[in-house]
Design an enzyme around this catalytic site. Sequence first.
Site, short mmCIF file in Angstrom:
data_model
loop_
_atom_site.label_atom_id
_atom_site.label_comp_id
_atom_site.label_asym_id
_atom_site.label_seq_id
_atom_site.Cartn_x
_atom_site.Cartn_y
_atom_site.Cartn_z
N ASN A 51 0.80 -1.23 0.00
CA ASN A 51 0.00 0.00 0.00
C ASN A 51 0.83 1.28 0.00
OD1 ASN A 51 0.74 -0.49 2.70
ND2 ASN A 51 -0.94 0.77 3.42
N GLU A 103 5.17 -3.66 12.18
CA GLU A 103 4.11 -2.64 12.09
C GLU A 103 2.96 -3.29 11.34
OE1 GLU A 103 3.87 0.15 13.53
OE2 GLU A 103 5.94 0.28 14.26
N CYS A 143 -2.83 1.98 6.74
CA CYS A 143 -2.88 1.43 8.11
C CYS A 143 -3.37 2.49 9.09
CB CYS A 143 -1.52 0.93 8.52
SG CYS A 143 -0.23 2.16 8.34
N GLU A 182 9.57 2.95 14.84
CA GLU A 182 10.21 3.33 13.59
C GLU A 182 10.28 4.86 13.52
OE1 GLU A 182 9.79 0.67 10.18
OE2 GLU A 182 7.66 0.66 10.69
#
Length: 483
Positions: A150, A248, A282, A460
Amino acid sequence: MSNLNQNFIAGEWLAGSDQVANINPSDLSDTIGHYAQADSAQLQRALDAAQAAQREWGKAGIERRYNVLMAIGNELIARCDELGTLLAREEGKTQPEGKGEVYRSGQFFTYYAAESLRQIGDNADSVRPGIEVDVRREPVGTVAIISPWNFPVATAVWKIAPALAFGNAVIWKPANLVPASAVALAEIISRQDIPAGLFNLVMGSGSDVGQALVESPQINAISFTGSVPVGRGIAQAAVTNFTKIQLEMGSKNALAVMDDADLDTAIACALGGAFGSTGQKCTASSRLVVHKDIHDQFVERLVDGANNMVVGHALEAGTQIGPVVSDAQLQQNLANVELAKNEGGELLCGGERVDRATEGYFMNPAVFVNTRNDWQVNREELFAPIACVIKVDSYDEALATVNDTRFGLTAGIITSNLARATHFRRNARTGCVMVNLPTAGTDYHVPFGGRGESSYGPREQGQYAEEFYTTVKTAYIASGNPA
Ligand code: NAP
Ligand code: MG
């Protein structure tokens, strides 16, 4: 000279044992190319080359890392139109979204170029006189990077850039749906002043090359972005070798709209958060938790806004919602529309496949009202242009609803009340909180991540990334000359 459909392994472009077709989801008659699939011998070659190259890179000095990362970042920024168009063509996000993603990816590289220079440790006196202590970070070694379709460039880059900046070698397995932008990025990296094997691109399916990669004892750390089930499997594989991991994963983000919200802000945040990138984020706000006193006004304008969004070919000027990424994803989205109806939701607009001049996976954005937070449609990540409105009686109920999820990536509130905004910011159980902003849209110089099933392992992005990409060494030095 690169062949722009091959794997990049040990400094060489290599054809695979097999190929996969890359189809434009806006126009199924447009085949972007056939891309190499790495076999196990090629993966082994990448693993061996990475180990050797990492030792060289670790010694190469921080200024060389700075120069390499800066050059990659500047090239991505300079070519964001061209590469953003390629990304939009293969993934289906709109051209401006694709361009923005590549531009942002360039900024990740230039940011981490500077971070290469900013690696400063600690020192201390030992409790034993005459001994000094030096605490510094060293590279972890070879990092496996596994990215989703994505945000195929950005998610990969926010891993690759810090991995290289902190002195590691990289083996990158991109999502198999989007190999063209992966090869384009690899081509830029391949031209830099780096040891052969420092950066490797191995394309192939997740269950095949991806699984072999995460099971390898030659991998020191795995950074993954993708779905929860795949993340769970990676965690299980990693523990066998005690490989460091950073995961993630999905989410089910909520935007709370309070009775004192500025309605224009609420509508802009809800439409952008729910339907931007065709809902395939997300950080998308698929749950809209709306106070009863603003509910009817909000819903009326939301439906109006959704009906007016332009669904079409990703590369056509004016398109606001590109196609869904694949046929499988489209079928799943349509099934989720049926699920929401069967659970009792009232569909006010959209939720259907639509035809355009070219054959593609187009779907118009759906708004459901009168939904409940305990329905499956509000429990599971949909990754679709589907928004479900949940009506609540109070701020307290809104906060409880927002937090009632097993995920925890982002949460947002639209309110003009500072005390409420502050309370929400401090009590939302998510890694990121947005006040009067969409749930999606984050910066590159600050940490990104979530709680619950959304994330596992160190954060991150920003300086926080060093925790994952380095390991700490504590050195004791007896100088023989007590002060
Ligand atoms: P996915 O199916 O989990 O795949 C992600 C990556 O893992 C792909 O490269 C995939 O390869 C690979 N993979 C699949 N099975 C594997 C295995 N057994 N071992 C190793 N690797 C394997 O996710 P997706 O459908 O690409 O992406 C959508 C998901 O990503 C959503 O859940 C979304 O929320 C999440 N996401 C999270 C964030 C975040 O930062 N939290 C950001 C973006 C997306 P193949 O492509 O070859 O299957
Ligand atoms: Mg494709």
